[in-house]
Design a protein around this motif. Structure first.
Motif, PDB file in Angstrom:
ATOM      1  N   GLN A  13       0.917  -1.065   0.019  1.00  0.00           N
ATOM      2  CA  GLN A  13       0.173   0.047  -0.030  1.00  0.00           C
ATOM      3  C   GLN A  13       0.995   1.142   0.126  1.00  0.00           C
ATOM      4  O   GLN A  13       2.061   1.228   0.420  1.00  0.00           O
ATOM      5  N   THR A  14       0.358   2.321  -0.586  1.00  0.00           N
ATOM      6  CA  THR A  14       1.196   3.659  -0.344  1.00  0.00           C
ATOM      7  C   THR A  14       1.406   4.015   1.027  1.00  0.00           C
ATOM      8  O   THR A  14       0.680   3.570   1.920  1.00  0.00           O
ATOM      9  N   LYS A  87       5.005   5.062  -3.240  1.00  0.00           N
ATOM     10  CA  LYS A  87       3.958   5.777  -3.747  1.00  0.00           C
ATOM     11  C   LYS A  87       3.338   4.868  -5.158  1.00  0.00           C
ATOM     12  O   LYS A  87       4.540   4.121  -5.626  1.00  0.00           O
ATOM     13  N   PRO A  88       2.324   5.409  -5.547  1.00  0.00           N
ATOM     14  CA  PRO A  88       1.677   4.707  -6.633  1.00  0.00           C
ATOM     15  C   PRO A  88       2.677   4.721  -7.719  1.00  0.00           C
ATOM     16  O   PRO A  88       2.772   3.623  -8.831  1.00  0.00           O
ATOM     17  N   GLU A  89       3.283   5.893  -7.906  1.00  0.00           N
ATOM     18  CA  GLU A  89       4.232   5.865  -9.235  1.00  0.00           C
ATOM     19  C   GLU A  89       5.410   5.241  -9.095  1.00  0.00           C
ATOM     20  O   GLU A  89       6.200   5.413 -10.005  1.00  0.00           O
ATOM     21  N   SER A 123      -0.319   0.113  -4.267  1.00  0.00           N
ATOM     22  CA  SER A 123      -1.756   0.641  -4.405  1.00  0.00           C
ATOM     23  C   SER A 123      -2.001   1.788  -3.540  1.00  0.00           C
ATOM     24  O   SER A 123      -1.492   2.210  -2.663  1.00  0.00           O
ATOM     25  N   SER A 124      -2.838   2.546  -4.164  1.00  0.00           N
ATOM     26  CA  SER A 124      -3.487   4.023  -3.613  1.00  0.00           C
ATOM     27  C   SER A 124      -4.538   3.617  -2.581  1.00  0.00           C
ATOM     28  O   SER A 124      -5.070   2.675  -2.309  1.00  0.00           O
TER      29      SER A 124
END
Length: 124
Positions: A13-14, A87-89, A123-124
């Motif tokens: 997760q983020t 982060k998602p990026e 994942s965000s």
């Protein structure tokens, strides 16, 4: 000849953390500059971080500074990438690479050996 095998990828997760490992074959691991690159989905491969033979020098991309740390254990023929505050990026396939001579570089063309990659999904 050097063979590289990455491990440690997964879904997180983020804000979470992961530690990637890259195990190298060969008795001359300590003579190689090691690096991590990544390829986000639909994008080109990009440099993440690199480390000198002895581990005293490192170089990281601005996008990961303060969050990712590259390190190595020459006794174990292994290089690591500690990834915090994900982060998602940061979602990408992460590759380990080895360079037999020269200086630290962010240019993938300067690396002689590559692993198969390990998937990291945030994942965000």
């Amino acid at each position: 000849q050097v063979q590289l095998v990455e491990s440690g990828g997964g879904l997180v997760q983020t804000g979470g953390s992961l530690r990637l490992s890259c195990a190298a074959s060969g008795r001359t691991f300590s003579m190689y500059i090691m690096a991590w690159f990544r390829q986000p989905p639909g994008k080109e491969r990009e440099f993440v971080a690199a480390i000198t033979w002895g581990g005293s020098g490192t170089y990281s991309a601005d996008s990961v500074k303060g969050r990712f740390t590259i390190s190595r254990d020459n006794a174990k023929n292994t290089v690591y990438l500690q990834m915090n505050s994900l982060k998602p990026e940061d979602t990408a396939v992460y590759y380990c690479a080895a360079r037999g001579a020269g200086m630290l570089t962010s240019d993938g063309l300067g690396y002689d050996y590559w692993g198969q990659g390990t998937q990291v999904t945030v994942s965000s």
